[in-house]
Write a protein that holds these residues in place. Structure first.
Motif, PDB file in Angstrom:
ATOM      1  N   PRO A 156     -69.250 -24.274 -18.277  1.00  0.00           N
ATOM      2  CA  PRO A 156     -70.458 -23.890 -19.023  1.00  0.00           C
ATOM      3  C   PRO A 156     -71.075 -25.005 -19.861  1.00  0.00           C
ATOM      4  CG  PRO A 156     -68.536 -23.230 -20.264  1.00  0.00           C
ATOM      5  CD  PRO A 156     -68.008 -23.862 -19.000  1.00  0.00           C
ATOM      6  N   GLN A 157     -70.769 -26.274 -19.572  1.00  0.00           N
ATOM      7  CA  GLN A 157     -71.386 -27.364 -20.327  1.00  0.00           C
ATOM      8  C   GLN A 157     -72.918 -27.291 -20.209  1.00  0.00           C
ATOM      9  OE1 GLN A 157     -69.778 -29.612 -22.312  1.00  0.00           O
ATOM     10  NE2 GLN A 157     -67.969 -28.360 -21.882  1.00  0.00           N
ATOM     11  N   ALA A 158     -73.584 -27.450 -21.339  1.00  0.00           N
ATOM     12  CA  ALA A 158     -75.043 -27.330 -21.342  1.00  0.00           C
ATOM     13  C   ALA A 158     -75.707 -28.388 -20.479  1.00  0.00           C
ATOM     14  CB  ALA A 158     -75.573 -27.412 -22.770  1.00  0.00           C
ATOM     15  N   SER A 159     -75.082 -29.550 -20.361  1.00  0.00           N
ATOM     16  CA  SER A 159     -75.751 -30.667 -19.689  1.00  0.00           C
ATOM     17  C   SER A 159     -76.062 -30.379 -18.233  1.00  0.00           C
ATOM     18  CB  SER A 159     -74.900 -31.932 -19.796  1.00  0.00           C
ATOM     19  OG  SER A 159     -73.653 -31.767 -19.122  1.00  0.00           O
ATOM     20  N   ILE A 160     -75.213 -29.612 -17.546  1.00  0.00           N
ATOM     21  CA  ILE A 160     -75.480 -29.351 -16.133  1.00  0.00           C
ATOM     22  C   ILE A 160     -76.657 -28.397 -15.975  1.00  0.00           C
ATOM     23  CG2 ILE A 160     -73.799 -27.466 -15.910  1.00  0.00           C
ATOM     24  CD1 ILE A 160     -73.186 -28.583 -13.079  1.00  0.00           C
ATOM     25  N   ILE A 182     -68.874 -14.355 -16.643  1.00  0.00           N
ATOM     26  CA  ILE A 182     -69.364 -14.081 -17.993  1.00  0.00           C
ATOM     27  C   ILE A 182     -69.488 -15.354 -18.810  1.00  0.00           C
ATOM     28  CG2 ILE A 182     -68.765 -12.974 -20.193  1.00  0.00           C
ATOM     29  CD1 ILE A 182     -67.619 -10.651 -18.556  1.00  0.00           C
ATOM     30  N   GLU A 183     -68.466 -16.201 -18.806  1.00  0.00           N
ATOM     31  CA  GLU A 183     -68.483 -17.407 -19.631  1.00  0.00           C
ATOM     32  C   GLU A 183     -69.203 -18.558 -18.948  1.00  0.00           C
ATOM     33  OE1 GLU A 183     -68.152 -19.993 -22.698  1.00  0.00           O
ATOM     34  OE2 GLU A 183     -67.718 -17.838 -22.728  1.00  0.00           O
ATOM     35  N   MET A 184     -68.815 -18.865 -17.718  1.00  0.00           N
ATOM     36  CA  MET A 184     -69.378 -20.028 -17.025  1.00  0.00           C
ATOM     37  C   MET A 184     -70.871 -19.872 -16.766  1.00  0.00           C
ATOM     38  SD  MET A 184     -66.812 -22.043 -16.717  1.00  0.00           S
ATOM     39  CE  MET A 184     -65.026 -22.026 -16.636  1.00  0.00           C
ATOM     40  N   ASP A 185     -71.276 -18.682 -16.373  1.00  0.00           N
ATOM     41  CA  ASP A 185     -72.670 -18.471 -15.989  1.00  0.00           C
ATOM     42  C   ASP A 185     -73.523 -17.915 -17.128  1.00  0.00           C
ATOM     43  OD1 ASP A 185     -72.633 -19.303 -13.208  1.00  0.00           O
ATOM     44  OD2 ASP A 185     -71.351 -17.577 -12.843  1.00  0.00           O
ATOM     45  N   VAL A 186     -73.197 -16.726 -17.600  1.00  0.00           N
ATOM     46  CA  VAL A 186     -74.075 -16.065 -18.566  1.00  0.00           C
ATOM     47  C   VAL A 186     -74.034 -16.736 -19.929  1.00  0.00           C
ATOM     48  CG1 VAL A 186     -74.640 -13.890 -19.704  1.00  0.00           C
ATOM     49  CG2 VAL A 186     -73.869 -13.886 -17.317  1.00  0.00           C
ATOM     50  N   ALA A 187     -72.831 -16.861 -20.506  1.00  0.00           N
ATOM     51  CA  ALA A 187     -72.736 -17.469 -21.831  1.00  0.00           C
ATOM     52  C   ALA A 187     -73.147 -18.939 -21.791  1.00  0.00           C
ATOM     53  CB  ALA A 187     -71.320 -17.320 -22.375  1.00  0.00           C
ATOM     54  N   GLY A 188     -72.729 -19.650 -20.739  1.00  0.00           N
ATOM     55  CA  GLY A 188     -73.104 -21.063 -20.625  1.00  0.00           C
ATOM     56  C   GLY A 188     -74.607 -21.245 -20.564  1.00  0.00           C
ATOM     57  N   ALA A 189     -75.268 -20.440 -19.746  1.00  0.00           N
ATOM     58  CA  ALA A 189     -76.726 -20.548 -19.633  1.00  0.00           C
ATOM     59  C   ALA A 189     -77.412 -20.191 -20.935  1.00  0.00           C
ATOM     60  CB  ALA A 189     -77.219 -19.637 -18.512  1.00  0.00           C
TER      61      ALA A 189
END
Length: 255
Positions: A156-160, A182-189
């Motif tokens: 979920p790094q913002a840079s990508i 949930i974390e990698m996609d939704v929360a990260g985005a």
């Protein structure tokens, strides 16, 4: 909820197709390949042992978590070396793995929903995984593919997320990220300033204390319907950033 969507970034594994069947097939394909080309390796590392070796490599090399290709090659190299096999087998073994990795079985709604979505707004593949959309056969539906290995950091790094927005030529808030995690996609985005859509195929309960998705659907068809209802006229397509390739070659992006 209604808001402007000028482009979409889309997760792949467990969003367009389930990964579990792919993982099981990979394990068996590699074992069968070793039985034929390096019986000593197959004997020392049957399916369960090879899986354990791969999991240990993942734990011991956190700096490579964005580069699943490198981790897979480390696993294969260690197995070949430990069993006394020639390292000339490394790349052929990797190729056997990678061919199996790109044999996907779509969710029933996925292809039609993706085609409808791509006809309305530009779609970029944004994945920590390693599918090669050219090999899979759906690259024509995407503006480009951005993998964690290519970018150098994973969701979920913002840079990508920001890199994808830049290549799409859109502001962060104009891009909707769609995925299952949930974390990698939704929360990260959300933390990166994008809109988020949770594809919740298993009717799970949302369990994040700070963030909720902007949208939630059980299928891509439902997302396509939402876009049809809220975007009756296709917006002007954004232009990818100057110098950005139309698609990334994910040949080496392997889990």
């Amino acid at each position: 909820m209604s808001f402007t969507v000028r482009a979409i970034t889309l997760d792949l594994d467990d969003t367009l197709w389930p990964f579990a069947p792919i993982g099981a097939r990979i394990d068996q394909v590699l074992h069968d390949w070793m039985l034929e080309h390096s019986p000593a390796t197959a004997a020392m590392y049957p399916v369960a042992a090879m899986r354990e070796l791969r999991e240990r490599s993942f734990r011991e090399h956190p700096h490579l978590h964005h580069d699943l290709s490198a981790l897979r090659r480390l696993t294969l190299r260690e197995a070949l070396e430990a069993s006394g096999a020639s390292l000339d087998l490394l790349e052929p073994a990797y190729e056997a793995f990678y061919a199996a990795r790109n044999q996907v079985e779509y969710y029933p709604d996925a292809l039609d929903g993706l085609a409808r979505i791509a006809a309305r707004v530009p779609v970029a593949a944004l994945s920590n995984g390693n599918a090669d959309l050219e090999r899979v056969g759906i690259a024509h539906l995407f503006a480009f593919q951005l993998g964690a290995r290519e970018h150098g950091a994973a969701k979920p790094q913002a840079s990508i997320f920001h890199a994808a927005c830049a290549r799409l030529g859109c502001g962060h808030g104009e891009v909707l990220h769609v995925g299952d995690h949930i974390e990698m996609d939704v929360a990260g985005a959300a933390r990166a300033g994008l809109r988020s859509c949770w594809i919740n195929r298993e009717d799970r309960t949302w369990q994040h204390g700070e963030i909720v998705p902007d949208l939630q659907f059980t299928t891509l068809t439902a997302l396509a319907d939402w876009l049809d209802a809220h975007m009756p006229d296709r917006p002007t397509a954004p232009t990818a950033a100057a110098g950005a390739p139309a698609r990334a070659d994910n040949r080496d992006h392997a889990a």
